[in-house]
Write an enzyme that holds these catalytic residues in place. Sequence first.
Site, PDB file in Angstrom:
ATOM      1  N   GLY A  42       4.684   1.361   5.044  1.00 60.61           N
ATOM      2  CA  GLY A  42       6.025   1.961   4.976  1.00 60.61           C
ATOM      3  C   GLY A  42       7.072   1.096   4.276  1.00 60.61           C
TER       4      GLY A  42
ATOM      5  N   GLY B  92       2.418   2.089  11.207  1.00 67.64           N
ATOM      6  CA  GLY B  92       3.425   3.137  11.022  1.00 67.64           C
ATOM      7  C   GLY B  92       4.234   3.461  12.263  1.00 67.64           C
TER       8      GLY B  92
ATOM      9  N   HIS C 166      -9.613   1.600   5.122  1.00 64.90           N
ATOM     10  CA  HIS C 166      -8.343   1.728   5.846  1.00 64.90           C
ATOM     11  C   HIS C 166      -8.534   2.709   7.013  1.00 64.90           C
ATOM     12  CE1 HIS C 166      -4.201   2.666   6.780  1.00 64.90           C
ATOM     13  NE2 HIS C 166      -3.859   1.569   6.122  1.00 64.90           N
TER      14      HIS C 166
ATOM     15  N   GLU D 100      -5.770  -4.561  11.208  1.00 68.95           N
ATOM     16  CA  GLU D 100      -4.693  -3.598  11.414  1.00 68.95           C
ATOM     17  C   GLU D 100      -4.908  -2.827  12.712  1.00 68.95           C
ATOM     18  OE1 GLU D 100      -2.708  -2.575   7.432  1.00 68.95           O
ATOM     19  OE2 GLU D 100      -4.409  -1.244   7.659  1.00 68.95           O
TER      20      GLU D 100
ATOM     21  N   ASN E 221       0.866  -1.178   0.000  1.00 67.52           N
ATOM     22  CA  ASN E 221       0.000   0.000   0.000  1.00 67.52           C
ATOM     23  C   ASN E 221       0.899   1.224   0.000  1.00 67.52           C
ATOM     24  OD1 ASN E 221      -1.835   2.011   0.456  1.00 67.52           O
ATOM     25  ND2 ASN E 221      -2.424   1.354   2.519  1.00 67.52           N
ATOM     26  N   TRP E 222       1.012   1.868  -1.175  1.00 71.43           N
ATOM     27  CA  TRP E 222       1.917   3.018  -1.284  1.00 71.43           C
ATOM     28  C   TRP E 222       1.330   4.276  -0.659  1.00 71.43           C
ATOM     29  CZ3 TRP E 222       3.864   2.587  -7.098  1.00 71.43           C
ATOM     30  CH2 TRP E 222       4.687   1.461  -7.206  1.00 71.43           C
ATOM     31  N   LYS E 223       0.067   4.234  -0.292  1.00 76.25           N
ATOM     32  CA  LYS E 223      -0.612   5.403   0.303  1.00 76.25           C
ATOM     33  C   LYS E 223      -0.444   6.633  -0.599  1.00 76.25           C
ATOM     34  CE  LYS E 223      -0.288   3.254   4.802  1.00 76.25           C
ATOM     35  NZ  LYS E 223      -0.152   3.395   6.243  1.00 76.25           N
TER      36      LYS E 223
HETATM   37  P1  PGA Z   1       2.713   0.244   7.982  1.00 80.42           P
HETATM   38  O1  PGA Z   1       1.243   0.510   7.405  1.00 80.42           O
HETATM   39  O2  PGA Z   1       3.213  -1.026   7.322  1.00 80.42           O
HETATM   40  O3  PGA Z   1       3.497   1.455   7.565  1.00 80.42           O
HETATM   41  O4  PGA Z   1       2.594   0.087   9.441  1.00 80.42           O
HETATM   42  C1  PGA Z   1       0.327  -0.532   7.264  1.00 80.42           C
HETATM   43  C2  PGA Z   1      -0.957  -0.020   6.715  1.00 80.42           C
HETATM   44  O5  PGA Z   1      -1.319   1.128   7.010  1.00 80.42           O
HETATM   45  O6  PGA Z   1      -1.639  -0.719   5.958  1.00 80.42           O
END
Ligand code: PGA
Length: 225
Positions: A210, A157, A97, A151, A9-11
């Site tokens: 990340g 994060g 999300h 999650e 997930n590149w956000k």
């Molecule tokens: P993260 O994010 O790997 O940076 O903790 C996971 C997510 O938000 O799906």
Amino acid sequence: MKQLYIIANWKENAVKPTEWFDEVQSEKFKVQSSEEKTTIVCPPFSLLQEVKHYIDEKQLPIKLGSQDISQFAKGAHTGEVSGETLQELVQYVIIGHSERREMGETNEIVNEKTERAIENNLIPIICVSNKEQTHSLRLQDKTIQQLIAFEPLEAIGTGQPEDPQSANNVAKKIKNTLGNVLVLYGGSVNAENVNEFTKQEHINGVLVGGASLDAKSFSGIIQKA
Ligand code: PGA
């Protein structure tokens, strides 16, 4: 062997697709992506076309997903992206999300988005952070594949992942509650800890934020999952 999904997930990050894919090395994807391991990349909407072109051209065994979908089928909804147009580009869609829920996305909107995804033959990856969100899900036809990503907020994060065994217990409970779904774990997954999660009985993969931005670390995750 159980089915595993490794999802990037590149956000909202401006990853350069060509550089990212070249660095991951197409050969690695070919070797590592077996029938049991499905790799999915979810770039921002604006990069979907470019990433699709790259994957098609190199014939990489990678699936494409979007990070969201409109709750509406079509019409006057400025800024929204419909399932009908996404269907041309992606096979998967992340829904609900926690970062979107923070911006006001409710359980009802999550359910409507899931309906739009299924109507357009997209496989939803529905994110939940707690029991209440899990219980509120109105899943569609149980014969259709639907992925649930557990999650926990405090793990996203932060560099502090959930304990793998307790994530496994939650995954088991989600399966008991929702029936025929596969459950993924997300939150501070990296190449060092991924296997601790994927080896758990009830966890069928990982959603990676990340650590998916850096091609080398994501390729490490695919290999070690
Ligand atoms: P993260 O994010 O790997 O940076 O903790 C996971 C997510 O938000 O799906």
